[in-house]
Design a protein around this motif. Structure first.
Motif, PDB file in Angstrom:
ATOM      1  N   SER A  98       0.796  -1.223   0.000  1.00 50.05           N
ATOM      2  CA  SER A  98       0.000   0.000   0.000  1.00 50.05           C
ATOM      3  C   SER A  98       0.832   1.278   0.000  1.00 50.05           C
ATOM      4  O   SER A  98       1.761   1.431   0.789  1.00 50.05           O
ATOM      5  CB  SER A  98      -0.914   0.008   1.236  1.00 50.05           C
ATOM      6  OG  SER A  98      -1.502   1.272   1.434  1.00 50.05           O
ATOM      7  N   LEU A 117      -8.949   0.920   4.089  1.00 55.31           N
ATOM      8  CA  LEU A 117      -7.808   0.226   4.686  1.00 55.31           C
ATOM      9  C   LEU A 117      -8.073  -0.213   6.119  1.00 55.31           C
ATOM     10  O   LEU A 117      -7.634  -1.277   6.548  1.00 55.31           O
ATOM     11  CB  LEU A 117      -6.569   1.136   4.654  1.00 55.31           C
ATOM     12  CG  LEU A 117      -5.701   1.126   3.400  1.00 55.31           C
ATOM     13  CD1 LEU A 117      -4.610   2.183   3.524  1.00 55.31           C
ATOM     14  CD2 LEU A 117      -5.092  -0.238   3.150  1.00 55.31           C
ATOM     15  N   ARG A 118      -8.811   0.601   6.875  1.00 55.96           N
ATOM     16  CA  ARG A 118      -9.023   0.299   8.295  1.00 55.96           C
ATOM     17  C   ARG A 118     -10.098  -0.762   8.513  1.00 55.96           C
ATOM     18  O   ARG A 118     -10.030  -1.518   9.480  1.00 55.96           O
ATOM     19  CB  ARG A 118      -9.386   1.573   9.048  1.00 55.96           C
ATOM     20  CG  ARG A 118      -8.295   2.647   9.043  1.00 55.96           C
ATOM     21  CD  ARG A 118      -8.809   3.943   9.631  1.00 55.96           C
ATOM     22  NE  ARG A 118      -9.977   4.410   8.880  1.00 55.96           N
ATOM     23  CZ  ARG A 118     -10.812   5.345   9.322  1.00 55.96           C
ATOM     24  NH1 ARG A 118     -10.636   5.883  10.503  1.00 55.96           N
ATOM     25  NH2 ARG A 118     -11.833   5.722   8.577  1.00 55.96           N
ATOM     26  N   PHE A 121      -9.074  -4.449   5.826  1.00 57.43           N
ATOM     27  CA  PHE A 121      -7.739  -5.054   5.831  1.00 57.43           C
ATOM     28  C   PHE A 121      -7.221  -5.258   7.251  1.00 57.43           C
ATOM     29  O   PHE A 121      -7.685  -4.618   8.192  1.00 57.43           O
ATOM     30  CB  PHE A 121      -6.749  -4.164   5.076  1.00 57.43           C
ATOM     31  CG  PHE A 121      -6.993  -4.076   3.598  1.00 57.43           C
ATOM     32  CD1 PHE A 121      -6.329  -4.916   2.713  1.00 57.43           C
ATOM     33  CD2 PHE A 121      -7.890  -3.151   3.076  1.00 57.43           C
ATOM     34  CE1 PHE A 121      -6.552  -4.839   1.352  1.00 57.43           C
ATOM     35  CE2 PHE A 121      -8.125  -3.062   1.712  1.00 57.43           C
ATOM     36  CZ  PHE A 121      -7.449  -3.920   0.851  1.00 57.43           C
ATOM     37  N   PRO A 123      -3.550  -4.940   9.243  1.00 55.04           N
ATOM     38  CA  PRO A 123      -2.201  -4.410   9.049  1.00 55.04           C
ATOM     39  C   PRO A 123      -1.135  -5.471   9.281  1.00 55.04           C
ATOM     40  O   PRO A 123      -1.285  -6.338  10.147  1.00 55.04           O
ATOM     41  CB  PRO A 123      -2.117  -3.298  10.102  1.00 55.04           C
ATOM     42  CG  PRO A 123      -3.073  -3.728  11.170  1.00 55.04           C
ATOM     43  CD  PRO A 123      -4.192  -4.432  10.460  1.00 55.04           C
ATOM     44  N   PHE A 261      -0.435  -4.727   3.874  1.00 57.96           N
ATOM     45  CA  PHE A 261      -1.688  -5.145   4.495  1.00 57.96           C
ATOM     46  C   PHE A 261      -2.118  -6.465   3.872  1.00 57.96           C
ATOM     47  O   PHE A 261      -1.635  -6.845   2.798  1.00 57.96           O
ATOM     48  CB  PHE A 261      -2.785  -4.109   4.250  1.00 57.96           C
ATOM     49  CG  PHE A 261      -2.610  -2.799   4.964  1.00 57.96           C
ATOM     50  CD1 PHE A 261      -3.276  -2.537   6.151  1.00 57.96           C
ATOM     51  CD2 PHE A 261      -1.788  -1.812   4.433  1.00 57.96           C
ATOM     52  CE1 PHE A 261      -3.122  -1.319   6.807  1.00 57.96           C
ATOM     53  CE2 PHE A 261      -1.616  -0.595   5.074  1.00 57.96           C
ATOM     54  CZ  PHE A 261      -2.292  -0.351   6.269  1.00 57.96           C
ATOM     55  N   LYS A 264      -8.852  -8.610   5.377  1.00 61.72           N
ATOM     56  CA  LYS A 264      -9.340  -8.957   6.708  1.00 61.72           C
ATOM     57  C   LYS A 264      -9.781 -10.419   6.739  1.00 61.72           C
ATOM     58  O   LYS A 264     -10.502 -10.870   5.852  1.00 61.72           O
ATOM     59  CB  LYS A 264     -10.510  -8.057   7.074  1.00 61.72           C
ATOM     60  CG  LYS A 264     -10.849  -8.052   8.546  1.00 61.72           C
ATOM     61  CD  LYS A 264     -11.831  -6.939   8.867  1.00 61.72           C
ATOM     62  CE  LYS A 264     -12.089  -6.824  10.354  1.00 61.72           C
ATOM     63  NZ  LYS A 264     -13.026  -5.722  10.671  1.00 61.72           N
ATOM     64  N   SER A 303       2.595  -4.573  13.213  1.00 62.50           N
ATOM     65  CA  SER A 303       1.190  -4.446  12.836  1.00 62.50           C
ATOM     66  C   SER A 303       0.408  -3.522  13.764  1.00 62.50           C
ATOM     67  O   SER A 303      -0.449  -2.759  13.318  1.00 62.50           O
ATOM     68  CB  SER A 303       0.535  -5.830  12.794  1.00 62.50           C
ATOM     69  OG  SER A 303       0.678  -6.502  14.037  1.00 62.50           O
ATOM     70  N   ALA A 307      -1.347   0.043  12.596  1.00 62.59           N
ATOM     71  CA  ALA A 307      -2.763   0.359  12.791  1.00 62.59           C
ATOM     72  C   ALA A 307      -2.911   1.776  13.350  1.00 62.59           C
ATOM     73  O   ALA A 307      -3.797   2.538  12.927  1.00 62.59           O
ATOM     74  CB  ALA A 307      -3.400  -0.659  13.732  1.00 62.59           C
ATOM     75  N   SER A 310      -2.045   4.313  10.548  1.00 69.52           N
ATOM     76  CA  SER A 310      -3.137   4.383   9.570  1.00 69.52           C
ATOM     77  C   SER A 310      -4.258   5.292  10.062  1.00 69.52           C
ATOM     78  O   SER A 310      -4.780   6.123   9.311  1.00 69.52           O
ATOM     79  CB  SER A 310      -3.695   2.980   9.286  1.00 69.52           C
ATOM     80  OG  SER A 310      -2.723   2.149   8.717  1.00 69.52           O
TER      81      SER A 310
END
Length: 329
Positions: A98, A117-118, A121, A123, A261, A264, A303, A307, A310
């Motif tokens: 990303s 993204l949040r 996905f 992280p 990423f 999810k 990760s 997060a 992000s």
């Protein structure tokens, strides 16, 4: 003595159960990967995202024992690639490299972004930053920022400026720059640097905010002229090129983050393995030295930290977009 028999047996059974559960939890990590992995990018070949991704994915594939195939899906400020990655099966065989800052800006600019993204996905790891700079066609009679601003104003709106695409960081930087100097021009969005730079070199556009990585070869060959770095510090590759702040335009430095990423739902054991191997790559002195020659700054964060970054980036750029009243063309 007989009173101790049952507690000991219970303890032994519990211990065996713990071992079984632990081995089951570790199984996905030990059993993966069995086939090639696809890394989905939101920008075309030749740009900073592509260059950085290939540099990381090659040694990562070697460490995992499987090849990693790069899939470039440019367009819509990175949203096309982001959507493709979000829809991928969460089995560890699709990952997303990303252009983080670009994509949180796109999410803030587009009214109905197709992916987030949040939300869509998990992280894995922050991998680094790549600074942007203003580059112009050498035919433009400007050698520094004040001269460029004077020339742009003299055009009275009769000029084109390029960007890496609608909703990209490059687009937002250009719009903010024009607002700051009180000028207007025609924005020409492209599907990334590799499409925009040929037109800039040909003189079809006047200027562009681009990554140091993509523009560097053209600067070195004399086909582009660097004006100012959009970062807090000068680039070691161009020590004579000042930052925008040093040339009089304060508060115009950007940390242009890149990260990995996965969709999810990917098992935590796979995420942990990816994170471990990426950390080894980014902290390798030879890798860091090689990236430095291309204007890339490797920077690892796990990760959990990714997060946080992000969320911070999303909140920061959402405020910038709203305060500047910027809309996608």
């Amino acid at each position: 003595m007989k009173a101790l028999k049952h507690p000991m047996r219970s303890l032994l059974i519990g211990f065996i159960g713990l071992l079984v559960n632990t081995s089951l939890l570790a199984a996905p990590d030990m059993d993966w990967p069995k086939k090639p992995i696809v890394a989905i990018l939101s920008f075309p070949a030749g740009g900073s995202t592509d260059v950085f991704a290939r540099a990381v994915m090659a040694p990562l594939g070697e460490a995992l024992g499987q090849s990693i195939v790069i899939e470039n899906k440019p367009g819509a400020g990175g949203m096309i690639g982001l959507q493709a990655a979000a829809k991928a099966t969460p089995d560890g065989y699709s990952i997303h490299f990303s252009a983080l800052t670009n994509q949180v800006i796109s999410q803030a600019l587009f009214k109905n972004p197709p992916a987030d993204l949040r939300k869509d996905f998990a992280p894995v790891a922050l991998v680094g930053t790549v600074p942007h700079l203003i580059v112009i066609n050498p035919g433009v009679p400007a050698k520094n920022l004040p001269e460029l601003i004077t020339f742009i104003k003299s055009k009275r709106g009769d000029f084109n400026y390029a960007s890496q695409g609608n909703g990209s960081l490059s687009h937002l930087e250009s719009t903010l720059f024009m607002q700051r100097i009180g000028a207007t021009g025609t924005h020409i969005p492209y599907k990334g640097s590799s499409f925009a730079l040929p037109d800039l070199i040909a003189g079809n556009t006047l200027m562009m905010f681009d990554s140091v990585t993509a523009s560097l070869p053209h600067i070195q060959s004399g086909k582009l002229r660097p004006i100012a770095i959009a970062a807090a510090e000068r680039s070691p590759l161009m020590p004579n090129v000042p930052t925008l702040g040093q040339d009089g335009m304060k508060q115009f430095d950007v940390e242009n983050f890149y990260a990995v990423f996965v969709p999810k739902g990917v098992p935590p054991a796979i995420i942990s393995k990816l994170e471990r191997e990426i950390r080894k790559i980014l902290t390798n002195p030879d890798f860091k030295a090689r990236m430095a020659t291309q204007g890339i700054h490797p920077q690892f964060a796990n990760s959990e930290k990714l997060a946080e970054i992000s969320t911070e980036e999303h909140n920061k750029w959402e405020k910038v977009v709203k305060s500047a009243n910027i809309e996608v063309d």
